[in-house]
Write a protein that holds these residues in place. Sequence first.
Motif, PDB file in Angstrom:
ATOM      1  N   MET A   1       0.846  -1.301   0.094  1.00  0.00           N
ATOM      2  CA  MET A   1      -0.065   0.062   0.005  1.00  0.00           C
ATOM      3  C   MET A   1       0.741   1.004   0.006  1.00  0.00           C
ATOM      4  O   MET A   1       1.628   1.432   0.929  1.00  0.00           O
ATOM      5  N   MET A   2       0.714   2.071  -0.901  1.00  0.00           N
ATOM      6  CA  MET A   2       1.427   3.441  -0.933  1.00  0.00           C
ATOM      7  C   MET A   2       0.583   4.643  -0.321  1.00  0.00           C
ATOM      8  O   MET A   2      -0.372   4.535  -0.453  1.00  0.00           O
ATOM      9  N   SER A   3       1.483   5.148   0.209  1.00  0.00           N
ATOM     10  CA  SER A   3       0.677   6.489   1.016  1.00  0.00           C
ATOM     11  C   SER A   3       1.791   7.673   0.754  1.00  0.00           C
ATOM     12  O   SER A   3       2.863   7.408   0.623  1.00  0.00           O
ATOM     13  N   GLY A   4       1.461   8.785   1.239  1.00  0.00           N
ATOM     14  CA  GLY A   4       2.107   9.980   1.321  1.00  0.00           C
ATOM     15  C   GLY A   4       2.203  10.488  -0.315  1.00  0.00           C
ATOM     16  O   GLY A   4       1.282  10.031  -1.262  1.00  0.00           O
ATOM     17  N   ASN A   5       3.002  11.654  -0.337  1.00  0.00           N
ATOM     18  CA  ASN A   5       3.138  12.352  -1.619  1.00  0.00           C
ATOM     19  C   ASN A   5       4.118  11.922  -2.738  1.00  0.00           C
ATOM     20  O   ASN A   5       4.664  10.824  -2.199  1.00  0.00           O
ATOM     21  N   SER A   6       4.191  12.189  -3.672  1.00  0.00           N
ATOM     22  CA  SER A   6       4.939  11.611  -4.830  1.00  0.00           C
ATOM     23  C   SER A   6       6.178  11.611  -4.526  1.00  0.00           C
ATOM     24  O   SER A   6       7.162  10.650  -4.882  1.00  0.00           O
ATOM     25  N   GLU A   7       6.739  12.726  -3.590  1.00  0.00           N
ATOM     26  CA  GLU A   7       8.343  12.673  -3.588  1.00  0.00           C
ATOM     27  C   GLU A   7       8.692  11.625  -2.599  1.00  0.00           C
ATOM     28  O   GLU A   7       9.624  10.972  -2.723  1.00  0.00           O
ATOM     29  N   GLU A   8       7.624  11.345  -1.566  1.00  0.00           N
ATOM     30  CA  GLU A   8       8.100  10.044  -0.669  1.00  0.00           C
ATOM     31  C   GLU A   8       8.093   8.800  -1.557  1.00  0.00           C
ATOM     32  O   GLU A   8       8.792   7.943  -1.131  1.00  0.00           O
ATOM     33  N   ILE A   9       7.228   8.648  -2.429  1.00  0.00           N
ATOM     34  CA  ILE A   9       7.106   7.485  -2.984  1.00  0.00           C
ATOM     35  C   ILE A   9       8.443   7.264  -3.798  1.00  0.00           C
ATOM     36  O   ILE A   9       9.037   6.348  -3.879  1.00  0.00           O
ATOM     37  N   PHE A  10       9.006   8.397  -4.424  1.00  0.00           N
ATOM     38  CA  PHE A  10      10.307   8.441  -5.203  1.00  0.00           C
ATOM     39  C   PHE A  10      11.451   8.031  -4.287  1.00  0.00           C
ATOM     40  O   PHE A  10      12.553   7.655  -4.935  1.00  0.00           O
ATOM     41  N   HIS A  11      11.464   8.349  -3.199  1.00  0.00           N
ATOM     42  CA  HIS A  11      12.518   7.993  -2.302  1.00  0.00           C
ATOM     43  C   HIS A  11      12.843   6.449  -2.057  1.00  0.00           C
ATOM     44  O   HIS A  11      12.757   6.018  -0.972  1.00  0.00           O
ATOM     45  N   ARG A  12      13.012   5.681  -2.945  1.00  0.00           N
ATOM     46  CA  ARG A  12      13.324   4.325  -2.758  1.00  0.00           C
ATOM     47  C   ARG A  12      14.095   4.036  -4.111  1.00  0.00           C
ATOM     48  O   ARG A  12      14.028   4.546  -5.227  1.00  0.00           O
ATOM     49  N   THR A  13      14.643   2.693  -4.083  1.00  0.00           N
ATOM     50  CA  THR A  13      15.456   2.362  -5.133  1.00  0.00           C
ATOM     51  C   THR A  13      14.951   0.757  -5.386  1.00  0.00           C
ATOM     52  O   THR A  13      15.408  -0.014  -4.808  1.00  0.00           O
ATOM     53  N   GLY A  14      13.737   0.806  -6.277  1.00  0.00           N
ATOM     54  CA  GLY A  14      13.163  -0.418  -6.164  1.00  0.00           C
ATOM     55  C   GLY A  14      13.424  -1.266  -7.489  1.00  0.00           C
ATOM     56  O   GLY A  14      14.188  -1.024  -8.611  1.00  0.00           O
ATOM     57  N   PRO A  46      -4.633   6.411  -9.341  1.00  0.00           N
ATOM     58  CA  PRO A  46      -3.689   7.418  -9.052  1.00  0.00           C
ATOM     59  C   PRO A  46      -2.601   7.302  -8.526  1.00  0.00           C
ATOM     60  O   PRO A  46      -1.502   7.902  -8.484  1.00  0.00           O
ATOM     61  N   ASN A  47      -2.348   6.394  -7.336  1.00  0.00           N
ATOM     62  CA  ASN A  47      -1.435   5.911  -6.843  1.00  0.00           C
ATOM     63  C   ASN A  47      -0.158   5.508  -7.775  1.00  0.00           C
ATOM     64  O   ASN A  47       0.843   5.426  -7.408  1.00  0.00           O
ATOM     65  N   TYR A  48      -0.598   4.807  -8.704  1.00  0.00           N
ATOM     66  CA  TYR A  48       0.405   4.549  -9.652  1.00  0.00           C
ATOM     67  C   TYR A  48       1.178   5.525 -10.636  1.00  0.00           C
ATOM     68  O   TYR A  48       2.216   5.159 -11.493  1.00  0.00           O
ATOM     69  N   VAL A  49       0.480   6.701 -10.785  1.00  0.00           N
ATOM     70  CA  VAL A  49       1.075   7.828 -11.901  1.00  0.00           C
ATOM     71  C   VAL A  49       2.369   7.964 -11.504  1.00  0.00           C
ATOM     72  O   VAL A  49       3.301   8.187 -12.296  1.00  0.00           O
ATOM     73  N   PRO A  50       2.998   8.231 -10.197  1.00  0.00           N
ATOM     74  CA  PRO A  50       4.330   8.405 -10.142  1.00  0.00           C
ATOM     75  C   PRO A  50       5.286   7.454 -10.815  1.00  0.00           C
ATOM     76  O   PRO A  50       6.369   7.624 -10.969  1.00  0.00           O
ATOM     77  N   PHE A  51       4.765   6.131 -10.639  1.00  0.00           N
ATOM     78  CA  PHE A  51       5.615   5.224 -11.232  1.00  0.00           C
ATOM     79  C   PHE A  51       5.815   4.958 -12.877  1.00  0.00           C
ATOM     80  O   PHE A  51       6.661   4.778 -13.329  1.00  0.00           O
ATOM     81  N   PHE A  52       4.464   5.846 -13.352  1.00  0.00           N
ATOM     82  CA  PHE A  52       4.340   5.647 -14.705  1.00  0.00           C
ATOM     83  C   PHE A  52       5.463   6.729 -15.203  1.00  0.00           C
ATOM     84  O   PHE A  52       6.001   6.771 -16.217  1.00  0.00           O
ATOM     85  N   LEU A  53       5.453   7.919 -14.308  1.00  0.00           N
ATOM     86  CA  LEU A  53       6.333   8.985 -14.723  1.00  0.00           C
ATOM     87  C   LEU A  53       7.664   8.490 -14.687  1.00  0.00           C
ATOM     88  O   LEU A  53       8.470   8.966 -15.546  1.00  0.00           O
TER      89      LEU A  53
END
Length: 264
Positions: A1-14, A46-53
């Motif tokens: 489950m993803m939560s938080g803003n997009s910048e928090e989502i990007f702070h990972r190396t997956g 919408p939670n997937y949008v940062p990953f598409f970007l």
Amino acid sequence: MMSGNSEEIFHRTGSFRRVIAPGNDTTSVSGIAVKSASKNNSYLNPNYVPFFLEYTLMSEFNILSKKTIPGVYVMPAAKTPFIWFGVIFPRCGLYKNGVFRFRIHIDSTWPDCDCPKVIIETPVFHPLVDPTSGEMNVRQHFPEWKKGVSRIWHVVDHVQKSFYDIPRTKNPVNLEAADLLKSDNENFMKKCQECVERSRTDVYKQPDHPESNDPHYILFEPYIEEMHGPSKRSWFLQKENENKNPPLSWVQPGSLEPFSRPNA
């Protein structure tokens, strides 16, 4: 489950970065993402949008990697796909033998955005580079950034060429450099050489800005014989062995007949 803003989502190396498919078309996926975000379509979470970007930006990096622009090295940041680190080693021209760091800042609205911003971190005397902020005026070359047509590799290529062929632009951001280039070429060349010498002296210093703490930031260290010597000698030995072993051929020199070369 993803939560938080997009910048928090990007702070990972997956592992997502490791499955980027090759290809030049990065518009379809990003188009879906942006359309979903703007019109609240139900077929894409919408939670997937940062990953598409991020996917589209890593695809852009794949394209750049295949272009192999001479003397330029680029690496996306580990903490965010919207910043790329780069170094250019001019091989000829007024900035020859210099080492110039730069950053590419991509707007978070990618790909529906303007041209990425380029910051030259290493001080450089250049008509297109702001002497205070270090920002290079690349928008003059890309007055209209077209989604799916304009590519980030185009920006990198323009930065590289700007170090080789210095434009006499009508809209300089460094007025002193533009004036000297036009009226006093000797002093302009002197200023450029000073930049080259300074860049070679400062190359081992880590810049004092937040982005330099990123794990992917490009750093340099002085040559140490005990550490780098074995690798250096190994490279030279490999090259020497390649020169000693001629390419395999079954054709006698001067002949067109197959298998005419005698066994050694």
